[in-house]
Design an enzyme around this catalytic site. Sequence first.
Site, short mmCIF file in Angstrom:
data_model
loop_
_atom_site.label_atom_id
_atom_site.label_comp_id
_atom_site.label_asym_id
_atom_site.label_seq_id
_atom_site.Cartn_x
_atom_site.Cartn_y
_atom_site.Cartn_z
CD GLU A 35 -2.56 1.67 0.21
OE1 GLU A 35 -2.42 2.83 -0.25
OE2 GLU A 35 -3.34 0.84 -0.27
CB ALA A 37 -1.86 6.22 0.79
CB ALA A 119 2.96 -2.21 -6.34
CB ILE A 190 -19.66 11.73 -5.20
CG1 ILE A 190 -19.34 10.25 -5.02
CG2 ILE A 190 -18.51 12.58 -4.67
CD1 ILE A 190 -18.11 9.79 -5.79
CB VAL A 279 -18.31 13.79 -13.72
CG1 VAL A 279 -18.79 15.22 -13.79
CG2 VAL A 279 -16.79 13.72 -13.90
N GLY A 280 -17.97 11.09 -11.33
CA GLY A 280 -17.79 9.65 -11.26
C GLY A 280 -16.36 9.25 -10.95
CG HIS A 452 -44.35 0.68 18.66
ND1 HIS A 452 -44.71 1.42 17.56
CD2 HIS A 452 -44.83 1.34 19.75
CE1 HIS A 452 -45.39 2.48 17.95
NE2 HIS A 452 -45.49 2.45 19.27
#
Length: 473
Positions: A35, A37, A119, A190, A279-280, A452
């Site tokens: 990893e 980060a 990596a 998002i 936008v994704g 309830h």
Amino acid sequence: METLHTTLLIIGGGPGGYVAGIRAGQLGVPTIVVEGASPGGTCLNIGCIPSKALIHAADEFCKARSYAAETSPLGITSAEPRIDLERTVAWKDGIVKKLTGGVGALLKKNGVKLVSGWATVLDGKTVEVRPEGASEATVRIRCEHLLLAAGSVPVELPFMPFGGPVVSSTEALSPGEVPQRLVVVGAGYIGLELGTAYRKLGAQVTVVEAADRILPAYDPDLVKPVAASLARLGVELRLGTSVLGLDTESGGDGLPRVRVRDASGVEALLEADRVLVAVGRKPATVGWGLENLMLDMDGRAIKVDDQCRTSMRNVWAIGDLAGEPMLAHRAMAQGEMVAEIVSGKRRHFAPAAIPAVCFTDPEIVVVGMSPLDADKAGIGIVTANFPFSANGRAMTIESTDGFVRVVARKSDHRIIGWQAVGGAVSELAAGFTQSIELGAQLEDIAGTIHAHPTLGEAVQEAALRALGHALHI
């Protein structure tokens, strides 16, 4: 150069990668996780967790401001509240640090080696890892199984690249100050989650969306309460409108301006201290040697089978790299499965349903098939919804907008879908998914005693209503 050897090598320590590592360690599989980060990936560091923390802080601040207006039906009044954004961000970062530290501890507890660095894949058995520090030596790792879990990155608009006033969700989650004017490009989950949070923190927010409605991927009935909430908050929506880019000259007050064009071709300029492009996301396939494997692709994603195997033997791909739906909990489930397969167990990834939650105001939950999905598939259904306006718990928490809807096959009453919109409905997602996974029928839910007063009573009432005998409506 130091060379390490392992059975399973995982590239990426996000939800899919770290869960795969933990499970492999539990099963006695020698495992290394690489990893670059902090452990936890996008979800824990710059995505799901920090965004929900910021949303919560914004909700609390907005609520306090409403009390200062002396209009609360609860009879609560207060002085004008202030927010120390530096402390808010520090609190959010504290949660992230605690969770990422916990991931590292769990990997260590289960005998998994965490290698920090970036990596580069050389081939299906060999990876080189470049440490963050320039003084540290590159490490080469040889493995029997290679699991790719590199995640995804925000989509950048070529005519409006990130930098300066243009930010992605990553920068939006660590604000130094609340902008006076925020333009959000994209009305997906998002954009609306963060746009709503910034509006509650005091920014003037304009959302620009090319489609003719917000949350275009969601059922229109689920979106209506969200649209009504945005209107009450004063969020400006420019739908059916395309973004053309930043204007080369700032406005009279020195602010940058966003050039947009509506469906009729009329152009306009929107002033903004900051522009959030949402936008994704797309699979993170560039910059780490993936091309050296020459894997079969499915569009931008790596093509995998129902065991997350790629076209290369003993090379696996999970999570956002493997395409839609890009959800952390999907990646986790896939990671756990791959670890078990590598250990010798027989597994396939064939969930009956995967829940999707939109943390807008109010929240949206979708699990399984909607009525429209069933109609397209030619499935005869019985469906019913129960409004939160008739639910006692929803009234007591001032959250009566929205409903719970159930979708079941007409032939045998087997439940094939749930949808809900309302305050805190994200907490209903587990029960929705479980009922589909276990093959529950309407009669099973209707006959189960629900506590309830809870929001869950609306789940039971929706099933009762589908059977023709709701009790409280």
